[in-house]
Scaffold this motif. Structure first.
Motif, short mmCIF file in Angstrom:
data_model
loop_
_atom_site.label_atom_id
_atom_site.label_comp_id
_atom_site.label_asym_id
_atom_site.label_seq_id
_atom_site.Cartn_x
_atom_site.Cartn_y
_atom_site.Cartn_z
N SER A 137 0.84 -1.21 0.00
CA SER A 137 0.00 0.00 0.00
C SER A 137 0.87 1.26 0.00
CB SER A 137 -0.93 0.01 1.21
OG SER A 137 -1.76 -1.13 1.18
N ARG A 142 7.20 -9.13 7.17
CA ARG A 142 6.56 -8.98 8.48
C ARG A 142 7.25 -9.87 9.49
NH1 ARG A 142 0.08 -8.45 7.21
NH2 ARG A 142 0.42 -6.88 5.59
N GLN A 179 2.75 -9.26 -2.37
CA GLN A 179 1.41 -8.70 -2.51
C GLN A 179 1.27 -8.00 -3.86
OE1 GLN A 179 0.86 -5.94 0.77
NE2 GLN A 179 -0.13 -7.52 2.01
N GLU A 208 -1.03 -4.74 -5.21
CA GLU A 208 -1.91 -3.66 -4.80
C GLU A 208 -2.48 -3.03 -6.07
OE1 GLU A 208 -1.65 -2.87 -1.52
OE2 GLU A 208 -2.86 -1.05 -1.47
N1 DAH Z 1 -2.46 -3.47 2.88
C1 DAH Z 1 -3.39 -4.49 3.30
C2 DAH Z 1 -2.62 -5.62 3.98
O1 DAH Z 1 -1.44 -5.67 3.87
C3 DAH Z 1 -4.14 -5.04 2.11
C4 DAH Z 1 -5.10 -4.07 1.56
C5 DAH Z 1 -6.39 -4.00 2.05
C6 DAH Z 1 -4.73 -3.18 0.57
C7 DAH Z 1 -7.29 -3.10 1.55
C8 DAH Z 1 -5.64 -2.27 0.04
C9 DAH Z 1 -6.92 -2.25 0.57
O2 DAH Z 1 -5.33 -1.43 -0.92
O3 DAH Z 1 -7.82 -1.36 0.06
O4 DAH Z 1 -3.24 -6.42 4.61
#
Ligand code: DAH
Length: 349
Positions: free
Chosen positions: A178, A202, A216, A218
């Motif tokens: 994010s 993490r 991930q 995004e």
């Molecule tokens: N950043 C969140 C995580 O690491 C995942 C995520 C959730 C990203 C909602 C997003 C969102 O852009 O809208 O768990």
């Protein structure tokens, strides 16, 4: 002199004229040579057989000639063998133009394949790839994303800090992609339509269900009049492309600091067709990703006017996608590089 004598002489000449240098496949050729002259049914035994029936007065000369032939053949073989031995080293260095030994060709890692597939699906509806740093500061990781100061994600338990000094901005390994949203929004004017794939970190104990490094993807879309309906339609399109036309989705209300409203998306379980199995824990649904409308505070923090623009964001774990798509039961398998695991994905490209 008899015909037999001439025949012997011709063989001797023949033997003496045979050159090894020009012979391909030497070992086999030498053996053929030996069998031809000295083999049980070879030329020499044959001649000895005929020798028995020649008149006595010819025997002396013919016998001599036959022995000469036998010696010529034996000597030639010795000569061949010596030659081969002498040239062995040279032969081993070999022909430098020969192709090398067959090298086994590897294949793409299943995580790369899945990541590329996600990128491909989003790029078909106009998203472009954005990448950013893996070592990130507190602003891009948390503050600009509307994380309250006491949010647990900022805790030592979750985050690998690189620098954590009193009075200084904290620097950490990014805990989610994010942060790329923030960097893109700070540096670009809407319309923005990006997808950010990457590695995240993490502070978690490694187990079948958790790892300290994972991936991930995004997605972020910011423009005038972007609505929750756009998000929903994008999610449905993605789910069907990724998991098959029959896939259904459902959204559950959730909470993320950077989206409002927030939701989690489930897809219908493709393994049991929604009836309930041990993969979906009897529910018929699989949790896939987090999403929501970009919080106005986030837009503001990144220099975008929330009164003019709205946006949606979503984030998903690549390992989880691959797990669901290919029924991988243990996260650790992705990182152990066991060929028996990797080879199963050779054909998916
Ligand atoms: N950043 C969140 C995580 O690491 C995942 C995520 C959730 C990203 C909602 C997003 C969102 O852009 O809208 O768990």
């Amino acid at each position: 002199m008899s015909i037999l004598y001439d025949k012997i002489q011709a063989y001797i000449d023949d033997i003496q004229a045979t050159q090894i240098e020009n012979i391909q496949d030497r070992a086999a050729r030498i053996e053929m040579f030996r069998v031809k002259y000295l083999g049980k049914k070879g030329v020499i035994n044959e001649l000895f057989e005929q020798f028995k029936s020649v008149p006595n007065e010819e025997k002396k000369d013919l016998g001599k000639a036959l022995n000469m032939l036998k010696n010529a053949a034996t000597n030639k073989i010795e000569e061949f063998k010596a030659y081969v031995e002498e040239h062995q080293a040279e032969e081993n260095t070999g022909d430098l133009t020969m192709p090398t030994d067959f090298q086994e060709i590897g294949s793409r890692h299943v995580l790369s394949v899945v990541m590329n597939e996600i990128i491909d699906i989003f790029s078909r509806i106009g998203f472009t790839v954005a990448e950013s740093v893996e070592i990130e500061d507190d602003w891009h990781l948390f503050s600009a994303l509307n994380f309250p100061h006491d949010h647990p994600a900022r805790d030592m338990q979750d985050t690998f800090f690189v620098e954590k000094e009193e009075g200084k901005q904290e620097v950490a390994l990014r805990t989610h992609t994010s942060s790329v949203q923030v960097r893109v929004m700070e540096n670009n004017k809407p319309p923005i339509r990006i997808i950010a794939p990457g590695r995240v970190f993490r502070n978690e104990a490694i187990s079948a269900r958790a790892h300290c490094i994972f991936h991930q993807v995004e997605a972020l879309y910011v423009d005038k009049n972007v609505s929750f309906a756009d998000l929903k339609q994008t999610l449905l399109y993605f789910a069907k492309e990724m998991f098959g036309e029959q896939t259904q989705i459902r959204l559950r209300p959730s909470y993320f600091p950077f989206t409002e409203p927030s939701a989690e998306m489930d897809i219908s379980c493709g393994i049991c067709g929604g009836k309930g199995c041990n993969i979906c824990k009897g529910t018929g649904w699989l949790e896939i990703l987090g999403c929501g409308m970009v919080d106005p505070n986030v837009l503001k923090a990144c220099g975008i006017d929330p009164n003019v623009y709205t946006g949606f964001a979503l984030g998903m774990g690549v390992e989880r996608m691959a797990m669901l798509k290919y029924q991988v039961r243990d996260l650790r398998l992705y990182f152990e590089n066991d060929l028996r695991f990797l080879k199963q994905f050779e054909d998916i490209v």
